[in-house]
Design an enzyme around this catalytic site. Structure first.
Site, PDB file in Angstrom:
ATOM      1  N   ASP A 161     -10.907   2.125  -2.971  1.00 28.33           N
ATOM      2  CA  ASP A 161     -11.450   1.601  -1.962  1.00 28.33           C
ATOM      3  C   ASP A 161     -12.944   1.983  -1.802  1.00 28.33           C
ATOM      4  OD1 ASP A 161      -9.079   1.246  -0.430  1.00 28.33           O
ATOM      5  OD2 ASP A 161      -8.883   3.362   0.226  1.00 28.33           O
ATOM      6  N   ASP A 185       0.933  -1.247   0.274  1.00 27.25           N
ATOM      7  CA  ASP A 185      -0.032  -0.092  -0.014  1.00 27.25           C
ATOM      8  C   ASP A 185       0.580   1.163   0.126  1.00 27.25           C
ATOM      9  OD1 ASP A 185      -2.298   1.378   0.237  1.00 27.25           O
ATOM     10  OD2 ASP A 185      -3.065   0.507   1.956  1.00 27.25           O
TER      11      ASP A 185
HETATM   12  C1  DGJ Z   1      -5.872   1.858   2.154  1.00 28.45           C
HETATM   13  C2  DGJ Z   1      -6.308   0.440   1.121  1.00 28.45           C
HETATM   14  O1  DGJ Z   1      -6.771   1.006  -0.060  1.00 28.45           O
HETATM   15  C3  DGJ Z   1      -7.316  -0.134   2.009  1.00 28.45           C
HETATM   16  O2  DGJ Z   1      -7.682  -1.423   1.453  1.00 28.45           O
HETATM   17  C4  DGJ Z   1      -6.598  -0.761   3.404  1.00 28.45           C
HETATM   18  O3  DGJ Z   1      -5.430  -1.566   3.182  1.00 28.45           O
HETATM   19  C5  DGJ Z   1      -6.124   0.546   4.010  1.00 28.45           C
HETATM   20  N1  DGJ Z   1      -5.281   1.291   3.168  1.00 28.45           N
HETATM   21  C6  DGJ Z   1      -5.494   0.166   5.249  1.00 28.45           C
HETATM   22  O4  DGJ Z   1      -4.826   1.314   6.228  1.00 28.45           O
END
Ligand code: DGJ
Length: 698
Positions: free
Chosen positions: A521, A453
């Site tokens: 997201d 991430d």
């Molecule tokens: C952002 C990601 O897009 C989410 O799926 C998740 O992993 C969060 N970060 C966790 O902090």
């Protein structure tokens, strides 16, 4: 295939259905000849012999015609290359050499004042219409001052003369990525870019142009360009005064300086790929997908498993017992890969602490992650973890030990987003620290999958003590790529996902070293349809992760939707589940199991099939179709039924009109001609209805 003309100064590259031709003039100008349907070498040489344009004061005879316009000389377009030393700015090149090596053409130039060696690279593979272009710039001197590369684009693409052009782009923001927008290309310059240090949620680095806005989904000429770079970038589409169009693209969001090259050093740009299709936007997408599956995405032949991810279910509040409970339910549902998201490490009980400390939180996982990984494996699933290696919380052991390892300017505030700072990955000590941490993690725990991430943009991108600090914008990405490559080489069975707060790092560069990407997201199944539609213009379903989460959608909009609608929406890509399974009823779990089973049956068709966008998700009925060998899958969604009207018949594409197709659920035999021409009734009704249709030829 690459052919060279008699004079040794005309080249013709030919792919599956298109050709690309260029020519070096007697004055060593490298001019564009053709990009479009296949032509012969004789036709390319005839184009090369066409008379020069008449001279006009105030105009450049090169603008819009050159393969790689440099700064300097009689040019007024945006240059692809801008170089300076303290005394001389701009480039004046002389042809050095050209060579053909398999499917790659290299054309080299030198600038004697700068002692610069520039090589333009072209690759067109026999099975594709994608032309891959990139450039190498080297300081060829043995001594002397460094050369400053203010800008070095990967390529400049020239389009044929037409009355007008329409520009398509994929724009967005967090939780609303990759939405398609189209508008007439007006005179001047249209720029899409990221000045954020990562690819960004705001644009996928892709454009498409169709002449006079005349292309449709399945017909007409479409030109597409896509950049493979995961840092800041810029694609500029210029419509010049005479109507010609030129598209430049490369790393960096402006021309204020990328790198300094000392004698002997060189810079290789990312790839800026271009594609011509005579089959409309759908044909262009299918050609992009086939090329990525064959030549870009690692291990693309391995289908992606159904995953479960705990993020929306648990947030930062995670524990061993809770993950066990989720894993048991996920396994019973048929999930194949269980991923523990954020908050398993360091003191990460909220987003305020822990980033940088990549060992398991001892209170939450007293024996480390291995016991959970073993249990997950025992349940028959692969085990995955979440990491965010490029970041650090100020409240972490790493930052306390090395506050100078973050990007910052002396005397300035260190801007925090989500309470985190960006590590300066251009520093070798940071690179080595991350390698050791991640290699140790993957060596000590049986991990099959890493979700990587990146949750904030660059802001204070300084590097105190470094002579040319802005090089970190490039070197951060180079270091990221090198780290992932090194980890992949050391742990070849581990798959990687690129995530950046959803779809903030999706591009051909990261996709050449990761197995799939987190699309957004936003897991609302209706919003997702438009996000996925845009994504599919460039990237294939095989890399597009999509989760079924809870209803009402608590992360974003509270929308209530059926499990059916949520599953069929997520089945358009790599299916995942991300709801709180401990709250799902037995009936819901059983229904979910049957959807997962169905997905596994259609997975080869979805992940490897040719995509047809049958109807856009703009209210009412929308649908996508995948065709793979004898199999066809149609996913269809009805947003809202209005006035009690029956949704329109759905006309399929890509089928043989002379063949018959059997519905695998009902046994009904359909004639290809009728499916193509009359279409079929979807039997969808009400709001947020959805259906999967499976057909087999014969
Ligand atoms: C952002 C990601 O897009 C989410 O799926 C998740 O992993 C969060 N970060 C966790 O902090």
């Amino acid at each position: 295939m690459i052919e060279t003309g008699n004079t040794g100064r005309t080249w013709l590259l030919t792919g599956a259905s298109s050709s690309y031709a260029l020519r070096l003039t007697e004055q060593d100008e490298l001019v564009h000849l053709h990009w479009g349907p296949r032509i012969s070498l004789a036709a390319a040489e005839a184009l090369a012999a066409a008379p020069e344009l008449p001279f006009r004061a105030f105009e450049s005879h090169l603008d819009g015609r050159e393969e790689y316009p440099v700064e300097g000389g009689p040019r007024f377009v945006r240059p692809a290359l801008s170089v300076r030393t303290p005394e001389v700015r701009g480039t004046e090149w002389a042809f050095a050499a050209a060579s053909v090596d398999g499917d790659e053409l290299r054309i080299g130039f030198t600038d004697s004042v700068h002692r610069l060696a520039l090589t333009l690279h072209y690759r067109m593979r026999d099975d594709s219409d994608v032309v891959e272009r990139w450039a190498t710039v080297a300081h060829a001197g043995a001594d002397g001052p460094p050369l400053e590369l203010l800008r070095a684009d990967a390529a400049a693409w020239s389009l044929p003369a037409r009355d007008g052009w329409r520009l398509s782009r994929l724009h967005g923001r967090w939780a609303a990525e990759s939405r398609l927008a189209r508008a007439e290309l007006t005179h001047g310059e249209s720029v899409i870019s990221s000045r954020r240090g990562h690819t960004g949620h705001q644009y996928l680095p892709w454009v498409a142009l169709d002449a006079d806005g005349a292309a449709t989904e399945e017909s007409g000429e479409v030109y597409g360009c896509a950049l493979g770079w995961s840092g800041s970038w810029r694609i500029s589409v210029q419509r010049l005064p005479d109507g010609l169009v030129q598209i430049t693209g490369g790393a960096g969001y402006d021309d204020s300086g990328l790198l300094r090259l000392a004698p002997g050093e060189s810079y290789t740009t990312p790839v800026f790929a271009g594609l011509w299709s005579g089959q409309g936007f759908g044909g262009a997408s299918r050609a992009w997908h086939a090329w990525q599956l064959a030549h870009v995405i690692p291990d693309a032949h391995k289908p992606r498993p159904v995953l479960y991810n705990s993020w929306e279910a648990t947030g930062f509040d995670i524990s061993l017992d809770q993950q066990r409970a989720l894993a048991e339910r996920a396994a019973a549902m048929g999930v194949e890969l269980f991923v523990v998201d954020d908050a398993w490490f360091g003191q990460r009980t909220s987003d305020r602490a822990g980033l940088g400390d990549w060992t398991a939180n001892p209170d939450r996982f007293p024996g480390g992650l291995k016991p959970l990984a073993d249990e997950v494996h025992g349940l028959g699933m692969q085990f995955g973890i979440w990491v965010e290696p490029e970041m650090v919380n100020a409240d972490s052991d790493l930052y306390r030990a090395h506050p100078d390892w973050v990007q910052h300017f002396p005397g300035r505030a260190r801007t925090e987003y989500r309470n985190q700072l960006v590590l300066n990955l251009a520093r070798p000590d940071v690179q080595e620290y991350l390698w050791e941490q991640l290699d140790t993690l993957l060596s000590g725990t049986p991990v099959d999958y890493v979700k990587w991430d990146f949750n904030r943009c660059f802001t204070d991108a300084g590097w105190p003590g470094e002579e040319y600090p802005q090089k970190l914008w490039i070197e951060h990405v180079d270091a990221l790529y090198a780290l992932i490559d090194r980890l992949r080489a050391a742990h070849p069975s581990v798959a990687f996902e690129s995530c950046s707060g959803g779809g903030g790092r999706i591009d051909l560069g990261i996709l050449s070293r990761t197995d799939q990407v987190w699309t957004s997201d936003n897991t609302d199944p209706l919003d997702r349809l438009a996000i996925q539609e845009g994504f599919g213009h460039i990237h294939p379903a095989r890399v597009m992760a999509a989760w079924v989460t809870d209803s009402p959608n608590h992360q974003l909009n509270g929308r209530v939707s059926s499990l059916r609608f949520r599953f069929v929406s997520a089945m358009a890509g790599v299916l995942g589940v991300g709801g709180d399974l401990t709250e799902w009823s037995e009936e819901e779990l059983a229904e979910a199991r049957s959807w997962v089973d169905l997905y596994k049956e259609i997975r080869p068709v979805v992940q490897y099939g040719a995509l047809y966008r049958l109807r856009e998700p703009r209210g009412g009925l929308s649908a996508v179709q995948y065709v793979h060998g004898e199999e066809t899958v149609v996913l269809m969604w009805l947003e809202a039924q209005r006035y009690g009207e029956r949704p329109p018949a759905l006309r399929l594409r890509g089928l043989d009109p002379a063949a018959t197709y059997t519905c695998l659920d009902t046994g009904t035999v359909h004639h290809g001609s009728a499916l193509l021409h009359q279409g079929l009734h979807t039997e969808l009704q009400g709001d947020l209805d959805a259906r999967v249709l499976r057909l087999r030829r014969g």
